[in-house]
Design a protein around this motif. Structure first.
Motif, mmCIF file in Angstrom:
data_model
loop_
_atom_site.group_PDB
_atom_site.id
_atom_site.type_symbol
_atom_site.label_atom_id
_atom_site.label_comp_id
_atom_site.label_asym_id
_atom_site.label_seq_id
_atom_site.Cartn_x
_atom_site.Cartn_y
_atom_site.Cartn_z
ATOM 1 N N ALA A 43 -13.945 7.359 -19.328
ATOM 2 C CA ALA A 43 -12.681 6.637 -19.101
ATOM 3 C C ALA A 43 -11.784 7.465 -18.175
ATOM 4 C CB ALA A 43 -11.977 6.369 -20.429
ATOM 5 N N MET A 44 -11.815 8.786 -18.354
ATOM 6 C CA MET A 44 -11.022 9.673 -17.477
ATOM 7 C C MET A 44 -11.520 9.583 -16.037
ATOM 8 S SD MET A 44 -10.891 12.980 -19.926
ATOM 9 C CE MET A 44 -10.886 12.614 -21.660
ATOM 10 N N LEU A 45 -12.848 9.564 -15.875
ATOM 11 C CA LEU A 45 -13.408 9.445 -14.515
ATOM 12 C C LEU A 45 -12.923 8.153 -13.873
ATOM 13 C CD1 LEU A 45 -17.128 10.612 -14.976
ATOM 14 C CD2 LEU A 45 -15.212 11.897 -13.985
ATOM 15 N N TRP A 46 -12.941 7.079 -14.650
ATOM 16 C CA TRP A 46 -12.520 5.779 -14.118
ATOM 17 C C TRP A 46 -11.062 5.834 -13.692
ATOM 18 C CZ3 TRP A 46 -15.973 2.001 -13.253
ATOM 19 C CH2 TRP A 46 -15.473 0.763 -12.851
ATOM 20 N N TYR A 47 -10.228 6.429 -14.538
ATOM 21 C CA TYR A 47 -8.792 6.539 -14.245
ATOM 22 C C TYR A 47 -8.572 7.388 -12.981
ATOM 23 C CZ TYR A 47 -3.976 8.094 -14.573
ATOM 24 O OH TYR A 47 -2.669 8.376 -14.280
ATOM 25 N N LEU A 48 -9.233 8.533 -12.921
ATOM 26 C CA LEU A 48 -8.997 9.460 -11.808
ATOM 27 C C LEU A 48 -9.498 8.899 -10.479
ATOM 28 C CD1 LEU A 48 -10.031 12.782 -13.605
ATOM 29 C CD2 LEU A 48 -7.709 12.111 -12.931
ATOM 30 N N ALA A 49 -10.614 8.171 -10.527
ATOM 31 C CA ALA A 49 -11.267 7.756 -9.274
ATOM 32 C C ALA A 49 -10.660 6.506 -8.653
ATOM 33 C CB ALA A 49 -12.760 7.531 -9.524
ATOM 34 N N GLU A 50 -9.829 5.792 -9.406
ATOM 35 C CA GLU A 50 -9.242 4.538 -8.897
ATOM 36 C C GLU A 50 -8.731 4.730 -7.454
ATOM 37 O OE1 GLU A 50 -8.632 1.809 -11.139
ATOM 38 O OE2 GLU A 50 -7.207 0.613 -10.002
ATOM 39 N N GLY A 51 -9.209 3.886 -6.553
ATOM 40 C CA GLY A 51 -8.736 3.918 -5.169
ATOM 41 C C GLY A 51 -9.277 5.068 -4.327
ATOM 42 N N SER A 52 -10.221 5.826 -4.852
ATOM 43 C CA SER A 52 -10.740 6.978 -4.096
ATOM 44 C C SER A 52 -12.187 6.730 -3.667
ATOM 45 C CB SER A 52 -10.699 8.235 -4.963
ATOM 46 O OG SER A 52 -11.821 8.242 -5.845
ATOM 47 N N HIS A 53 -12.739 7.693 -2.907
ATOM 48 C CA HIS A 53 -14.131 7.558 -2.458
ATOM 49 C C HIS A 53 -15.119 7.677 -3.623
ATOM 50 C CE1 HIS A 53 -13.655 11.915 -2.701
ATOM 51 N NE2 HIS A 53 -14.966 12.007 -2.702
ATOM 52 N N LEU A 54 -14.664 8.160 -4.780
ATOM 53 C CA LEU A 54 -15.578 8.287 -5.928
ATOM 54 C C LEU A 54 -15.727 6.980 -6.708
ATOM 55 C CD1 LEU A 54 -14.650 11.819 -7.357
ATOM 56 C CD2 LEU A 54 -16.579 11.184 -5.893
ATOM 57 N N MET A 55 -14.865 5.995 -6.390
ATOM 58 C CA MET A 55 -14.964 4.676 -7.052
ATOM 59 C C MET A 55 -15.736 3.744 -6.128
ATOM 60 S SD MET A 55 -14.310 2.833 -9.668
ATOM 61 C CE MET A 55 -12.870 3.251 -10.665
ATOM 62 N N PRO A 56 -16.854 3.157 -6.602
ATOM 63 C CA PRO A 56 -17.609 2.246 -5.744
ATOM 64 C C PRO A 56 -16.723 1.114 -5.220
ATOM 65 C CG PRO A 56 -18.815 2.749 -7.752
ATOM 66 C CD PRO A 56 -17.454 3.335 -7.926
ATOM 67 N N ALA A 57 -17.016 0.690 -3.988
ATOM 68 C CA ALA A 57 -16.101 -0.233 -3.303
ATOM 69 C C ALA A 57 -16.271 -1.687 -3.713
ATOM 70 C CB ALA A 57 -16.287 -0.090 -1.790
ATOM 71 N N THR A 58 -17.478 -2.076 -4.137
ATOM 72 C CA THR A 58 -17.671 -3.502 -4.442
ATOM 73 C C THR A 58 -17.692 -3.730 -5.949
ATOM 74 O OG1 THR A 58 -20.080 -3.481 -4.591
ATOM 75 C CG2 THR A 58 -19.117 -3.695 -2.365
ATOM 76 N N ARG A 59 -17.440 -4.979 -6.312
ATOM 77 C CA ARG A 59 -17.401 -5.357 -7.723
ATOM 78 C C ARG A 59 -18.753 -5.079 -8.397
ATOM 79 N NH1 ARG A 59 -16.106 -11.627 -9.173
ATOM 80 N NH2 ARG A 59 -16.073 -11.452 -11.442
ATOM 81 N N ALA A 60 -19.852 -5.445 -7.700
ATOM 82 C CA ALA A 60 -21.182 -5.242 -8.281
ATOM 83 C C ALA A 60 -21.504 -3.757 -8.411
ATOM 84 C CB ALA A 60 -22.243 -5.937 -7.415
ATOM 85 N N ASP A 61 -21.092 -2.959 -7.412
ATOM 86 C CA ASP A 61 -21.340 -1.516 -7.505
ATOM 87 C C ASP A 61 -20.509 -0.891 -8.631
ATOM 88 O OD1 ASP A 61 -23.313 -1.276 -5.605
ATOM 89 O OD2 ASP A 61 -21.934 -0.828 -3.966
ATOM 90 N N ARG A 62 -19.289 -1.394 -8.824
ATOM 91 C CA ARG A 62 -18.470 -0.866 -9.935
ATOM 92 C C ARG A 62 -19.132 -1.215 -11.272
ATOM 93 N NH1 ARG A 62 -14.362 -2.311 -6.403
ATOM 94 N NH2 ARG A 62 -13.943 -4.317 -7.395
ATOM 95 N N ALA A 63 -19.685 -2.424 -11.364
ATOM 96 C CA ALA A 63 -20.375 -2.822 -12.600
ATOM 97 C C ALA A 63 -21.615 -1.957 -12.818
ATOM 98 C CB ALA A 63 -20.749 -4.300 -12.534
#
Ligand SMILES: N[C@@H](CCC(=O)N[C@@H](CS)C(=O)NCC(=O)O)C(=O)O
Length: 197
Positions: A56-76
């Motif tokens: 959950a911390m990773l998700w919070y920290l990565a929001e809007g960054s290069h560590l968060m996948p760009a597409t909805r399917a990649d995030r899933a």
């Protein structure tokens, strides 16, 4: 390690406070004041909000960054692998490593449990190894929080007494993750000031 690695790779200012769980500091009054759940890791945001669970911390920290996948399917798919880590790997590698390497004096008494945990971790490691056969990182789109989530325990599987020679793709992926920008090894986590008494 996981949220701390993300903080470093995102070059975010932060204060890291180490809690010695072997000394029971997670149940000390100063720490329970911050996190009543009494477990680590625990992230306190700039607004003073507490967040538990490393992924959950990773998700919070990565929001809007290069560590968060760009597409909805990649995030899933990232979430899929983060749940996989928590259900198929962490519950087995973590205790096996604890009684093999962190607290080896418990090794003999827990040898049956350790063997069970190792056996339960192996199918998950084999699954990840197969997945990494034809890609550089967990997601084809590139390095992400899914890699960080898996890296935490997978890269120390040998410390849980698991023979990593069985997982050549994982070994190559561990090397690739270690070469990502601003990567910090686990050993560097011990180089900071301890929790103030
Ligand atoms: N699923 C959690 C695991 C948290 C956890 O098991 N923390 C352990 C140390 S790694 C802990 O605080 N143990 C001390 C205790 O339970 O008293 C996460 O990924 O953050």
């Amino acid at each position: 390690m996981k949220p701390w690695l993300a903080l470093n790779q995102l070059r975010l200012d932060h204060e890291l406070i180490l809690i010695n769980v072997l000394e029971g500091e997670q149940r000390s009054a100063p720490f329970l004041n911050v996190n009543p759940l009494g477990v680590v890791p625990w992230l306190v945001t700039e607004e003073g909000r507490g967040i538990g669970e490393s992924n959950a911390m990773l998700w919070y920290l990565a929001e809007g960054s290069h560590l968060m996948p760009a597409t909805r399917a990649d995030r899933a798919e990232a979430l899929q692998w983060m749940f996989f880590e928590q259900t198929r790997l962490e519950p087995f590698i973590s205790p096996a490593r604890f009684f093999t390497t962190i607290l080896p004096q418990g090794r003999e008494a827990r040898s049956g449990d350790i063997a069970t945990w190792q056996d339960r971790a192996r199918p998950g490691l084999a699954r990840l190894d197969r997945h990494l056969t034809d890609r550089e990182f967990v997601l084809r789109s590139g390095y992400s929080i899914a890699d960080i989530a898996l890296f935490g325990y997978v890269h120390v599987a040998a410390e849980a007494g698991i023979d990593c020679a069985d997982y050549p793709q994982i070994a190559r992926w561990v090397d690739r993750v270690s070469l990502t920008p601003a990567f910090q090894p686990l050993e560097a986590l011990g180089q900071v000031a301890a929790y103030p008494a």
